[in-house]
Design a protein around this motif. Structure first.
Motif, PDB file in Angstrom:
ATOM      1  N   CYS A 239      43.278  63.325  43.059  1.00  8.39           N
ATOM      2  CA  CYS A 239      44.638  62.775  43.075  1.00  8.39           C
ATOM      3  C   CYS A 239      44.704  61.510  43.917  1.00  8.39           C
ATOM      4  CB  CYS A 239      45.628  63.776  43.673  1.00  8.39           C
ATOM      5  SG  CYS A 239      45.750  65.333  42.812  1.00  8.39           S
ATOM      6  N   SER A 240      45.600  60.607  43.505  1.00  7.28           N
ATOM      7  CA  SER A 240      46.056  59.556  44.407  1.00  7.28           C
ATOM      8  C   SER A 240      47.555  59.738  44.553  1.00  7.28           C
ATOM      9  CB  SER A 240      45.724  58.160  43.855  1.00  7.28           C
ATOM     10  OG  SER A 240      46.463  57.867  42.689  1.00  7.28           O
ATOM     11  N   ALA A 241      48.040  59.775  45.795  1.00  6.85           N
ATOM     12  CA  ALA A 241      49.432  60.153  46.044  1.00  6.85           C
ATOM     13  C   ALA A 241      50.042  59.303  47.146  1.00  6.85           C
ATOM     14  CB  ALA A 241      49.520  61.632  46.402  1.00  6.85           C
ATOM     15  N   ALA A 242      51.381  59.341  47.193  1.00 11.84           N
ATOM     16  CA  ALA A 242      52.130  58.523  48.150  1.00 11.84           C
ATOM     17  C   ALA A 242      52.089  59.082  49.557  1.00 11.84           C
ATOM     18  CB  ALA A 242      53.584  58.393  47.684  1.00 11.84           C
ATOM     19  N   SER A 243      51.784  60.367  49.699  1.00  7.58           N
ATOM     20  CA  SER A 243      51.798  60.972  51.030  1.00  7.58           C
ATOM     21  C   SER A 243      50.780  62.085  51.101  1.00  7.58           C
ATOM     22  CB  SER A 243      53.191  61.534  51.344  1.00  7.58           C
ATOM     23  OG  SER A 243      53.408  62.733  50.614  1.00  7.58           O
TER      24      SER A 243
ATOM     25  N   SER B 218      46.808  59.979  38.902  1.00  6.89           N
ATOM     26  CA  SER B 218      47.077  58.857  39.787  1.00  6.89           C
ATOM     27  C   SER B 218      48.571  58.655  40.002  1.00  6.89           C
ATOM     28  CB  SER B 218      46.480  57.571  39.191  1.00  6.89           C
ATOM     29  OG  SER B 218      47.114  57.253  37.957  1.00  6.89           O
ATOM     30  N   ASP B 219      48.900  57.988  41.096  1.00  3.82           N
ATOM     31  CA  ASP B 219      50.264  57.517  41.383  1.00  3.82           C
ATOM     32  C   ASP B 219      51.278  58.645  41.509  1.00  3.82           C
ATOM     33  OD1 ASP B 219      49.388  54.800  41.224  1.00  3.82           O
ATOM     34  OD2 ASP B 219      49.435  54.982  39.043  1.00  3.82           O
ATOM     35  N   ILE B 220      50.914  59.702  42.227  1.00  7.88           N
ATOM     36  CA  ILE B 220      51.853  60.807  42.473  1.00  7.88           C
ATOM     37  C   ILE B 220      52.848  60.355  43.541  1.00  7.88           C
ATOM     38  CG2 ILE B 220      52.104  63.190  43.248  1.00  7.88           C
ATOM     39  CD1 ILE B 220      49.199  63.647  42.325  1.00  7.88           C
TER      40      ILE B 220
ATOM     41  N   LEU C  71      49.400  55.425  48.753  1.00 14.10           N
ATOM     42  CA  LEU C  71      49.161  54.540  47.613  1.00 14.10           C
ATOM     43  C   LEU C  71      49.052  53.097  48.101  1.00 14.10           C
ATOM     44  CD1 LEU C  71      51.628  56.070  44.992  1.00 14.10           C
ATOM     45  CD2 LEU C  71      49.159  56.425  45.159  1.00 14.10           C
ATOM     46  N   GLU C  72      47.883  52.791  48.666  1.00 13.32           N
ATOM     47  CA  GLU C  72      47.622  51.434  49.132  1.00 13.32           C
ATOM     48  C   GLU C  72      46.284  50.987  48.573  1.00 13.32           C
ATOM     49  OE1 GLU C  72      45.779  52.513  53.500  1.00 13.32           O
ATOM     50  OE2 GLU C  72      47.940  52.131  53.327  1.00 13.32           O
TER      51      GLU C  72
ATOM     52  N   SER D 267      42.644  57.468  56.098  1.00  8.07           N
ATOM     53  CA  SER D 267      43.850  57.727  55.314  1.00  8.07           C
ATOM     54  C   SER D 267      43.543  58.495  54.050  1.00  8.07           C
ATOM     55  CB  SER D 267      44.546  56.409  54.947  1.00  8.07           C
ATOM     56  OG  SER D 267      43.707  55.626  54.125  1.00  8.07           O
ATOM     57  N   ASN D 268      42.264  58.600  53.671  1.00 13.40           N
ATOM     58  CA  ASN D 268      41.901  59.326  52.457  1.00 13.40           C
ATOM     59  C   ASN D 268      41.886  60.826  52.662  1.00 13.40           C
ATOM     60  OD1 ASN D 268      41.212  56.664  51.936  1.00 13.40           O
ATOM     61  ND2 ASN D 268      39.689  57.267  50.422  1.00 13.40           N
ATOM     62  N   ILE D 269      41.862  61.249  53.886  1.00  8.75           N
ATOM     63  CA  ILE D 269      41.659  62.662  54.165  1.00  8.75           C
ATOM     64  C   ILE D 269      42.991  63.380  54.298  1.00  8.75           C
ATOM     65  CG2 ILE D 269      40.529  64.310  55.713  1.00  8.75           C
ATOM     66  CD1 ILE D 269      38.655  62.400  54.261  1.00  8.75           C
TER      67      ILE D 269
END
Length: 606
Positions: free
Chosen positions: A488-492, A456-458, A380-381, A600-602
């Motif tokens: 999805c957008s996630a922290a890890s 978003s923001d998982i 999440l950047e 980092s998207n992959i």
């Protein structure tokens, strides 16, 4: 692999009456132009490099193909059976009403003496039997006379009409079990797709959806009973027109209510009889139930599944099921052992029990071979969040570009507000979907209404947000089961998403899909009384009864499914199954496979 005549018949290439040597020549004539069989489809996927050949999977595909070859004839057998059953039920009901009227007539003519004397004699004989075993007459239920009357009437009906027609022998179904990602659900879904147009009644349920449907049917029956609606109009219409005095009519109404009360005591049988009936309720034929992820997470699940599956299997339904465990290993905590054993016996009697023994998670294997996974954005950047938002704009622009909010129906009159949507695409935050008192019913409604979902923001999952994690697992299950496209957008990375603390107990995500911090131990009986399924869960007393092994299955399944949902093979399946993509063929599929510049998207393969 060459297919025999049964497979051709299952595909409708042979007429029903053409059971002769002529079939063979017809089969040879059409063999080259026939659609591929289930086993051939599986081998084609292997040849195309979309699947890796696995002997366990190939054996299951072979067994499913054999089952398909028997369904066409079984459908005809069940059509004939249901005709006979309908005639028998109609005749039996006609004779039952005649017997009731005859008894009422005797009561009318004797002023109540004749019929009641007969019933009292029957009651006295039962009381004498109880006395033999040391029972006192006062302990006998007041309704024993009506029970005796009911039994006598049933015996007379058996002699007048005969026994219920015998169900034709059903082909044995399959119970497929094995590790996460071993191909169980994929093969079951291939079978389910192949049965389209072959049988009248076919349903596919995941465990969550099945339990919600059971609750819904029970709630409906229970509500009708409490409100006095069920059968009320029929009773009043035919009883009121009879030439009897009011006392006799009241007796007739009481006999009818007693019959209905007995049916309510076996409510699971009534639920089972409606479980597979959909739009074709008046059609006669075979029934197929595909049941994904059979679990026995609590007492309710054991009792409900035992009652309903036993009824369905006994009345001719063909079951194809998947699970992480063999039938005898489902109940690790020993809940309701007698009832559970009946369920196991029924499964072993009516299904071939087949292990997919591979230790490989093929979802992960396929993902590793794919170079175009861009639907999961992390961490999440700013750069990844910008690309996530860019993808949302790109997809919605292709679908019309007008973002609106809307409300979708859930169950029992409940609704779910959707803050952002556009022609089958919806966008939510993790907190909105998993941080509130929502559950499987909401996620099923969401998955049925939207072919593409953005979340978003998982965050990283931990014991501090265990209820949110539980809901997230259920959400992923339902989006996967309904073949939705997920962004999805996630922290890890997916592999690192579930991080429990060292000092805390493991997550228990498999077993408490509906539990929340604030409502905790709501019992499923609330569903019957209130129709509230949003956050229903098992009682807190059950928490300590569940094993950590079930939790591990939940984690591994969620990770495995999230990985598969990023692959071209899964997305191709989404495109083929959803009518919108079949008609519109939108460009989002091409763009969603485009390789981004930021590594980092992959999804990283650790």
């Amino acid at each position: 692999m060459r297919r025999g005549i049964p497979s051709l018949r299952s595909l409708g290439l042979v007429k029903k009456s053409a059971i002769s040597n002529k079939i063979y020549s017809i089969s040879l004539r059409f063999h080259s132009n026939s659609p591929p069989s289930l086993l051939e489809k599986y081998k084609n996927l292997v040849e195309q490099g979309k699947l890796q050949n696995d002997p366990y999977q190939e054996r299951v595909a072979f067994e499913l193909e054999k089952l398909l070859s028997r369904l066409q004839q079984y459908e005809r057998d069940m059509e004939d059976y249901h005709v006979k059953l309908a005639e028998w039920e109609e005749k039996r009901e006609e004779e039952r009403l005649k017997l009731l009227v005859k008894e009422a007539k005797e009561k009318q003519e004797t002023g109540g003496g004749g019929i009641w004397m007969s019933m009292n004699k029957q009651r006295d004989r039962i009381l004498e039997k109880f006395a033999i075993f040391g029972k006192k007459g006062a302990e006998i239920q007041p309704g024993v006379g009506r029970w005796v009357s009911y039994l006598n009437r049933e015996r007379k009906l058996n002699s007048l009409v005969g026994r219920r027609p015998v169900v034709p022998p059903a082909p044995k179904g399959l119970y497929i079990y094995g590790n996460v990602g071993s191909g169980k659900t994929m093969l079951m879904d291939m079978f389910y797709s192949a049965t389209e147009g072959m049988v009248k009644h076919r349903r596919r349920f995941h465990f969550h959806e099945a339990m919600l449907n059971i609750n819904a049917h029970m709630h409906k029956i229970w509500t009708n009973q409490v409100q006095g609606k069920s059968l009320q109009s029929n009773i009043s219409s035919w009883i009121e027109n009879l030439p009897f005095d009011m006392k006799v009519k009241e007796w007739l109404a009481a006999e009818e209510r007693y019959k209905q009360d007995l049916q309510m005591k076996n409510i699971l049988l009534a639920v089972a009889d409606e479980f597979l009936i959909d739009q074709q309720a008046d059609e006669r034929g075979a029934s197929i139930l595909c049941f994904d992820e059979i679990q026995t997470v609590d007492v309710f699940a054991i009792v409900a599944l035992s009652g309903i599956l036993s009824r369905l299997l006994s009345t001719g339904t063909v079951l194809v099921a998947t699970s992480n465990r063999a039938p005898r290993e489902l109940n690790q905590d020993g809940m309701q052992r007698d009832i559970f054993q009946k369920l196991v016996s029924k499964l072993e009697e009516h299904c071939e029990i087949i292990l997919i023994g591979s230790e490989i998670d093929y979802r992960r294997f396929i993902a590793q071979r794919s170079n175009d996974q861009v639907n999961y954005f992390w961490p999440l950047e700013s750069s990844t969040l910008n690309q996530f938002e860019k993808m949302w704009c790109q997809v919605t622009n292709q679908l019309g570009g007008q973002i609106t909010s809307e409300t979708i129906p859930v169950m029992f009159g409940r609704v779910l507000d959707v803050p952002e949507s556009c022609n089958g695409v919806a966008k939510f935050t993790f907190e909105y979907l998993c941080g509130r008192t929502v559950g499987a019913a909401d996620y099923i409604a969401l998955a049925k209404h939207y072919h593409t979902v953005f979340i978003s923001d998982i965050p990283l999952m931990s014991m501090e947000i265990r209820d949110k994690a539980r809901r997230f697992i259920t959400l992923i299950d339902e989006l996967y089961n309904h073949h939705c496209c997920l962004f999805c957008s996630a922290a890890s990375s997916i592999d690192d998403l579930f991080q429990g603390t060292e000092e805390a107990t493991p997550f228990d995500l498999e077993s408490f899909q509906f539990e929340t911090e604030t409502e905790g131990g709501k019992l499923r009986t609330d569903v019957l009384a209130k129709g509230n399924v949003g956050s229903v869960g098992a009682s807190s007393g059950i928490v300590s009864m569940l094993s950590g092994q079930e939790e591990m299955f939940a984690f591994r399944r969620a990770v495995s499914r999230l990985i598969e949902m990023q692959t071209p093979l899964y997305l191709e399946g989404v495109r083929s199954l959803h009518p919108y993509f079949q008609k519109q063929k939108p460009r989002i599929w091409k763009h969603s496979f485009k390789q981004p510049t930021s590594s980092s998207n992959i999804l990283r393969n650790n």
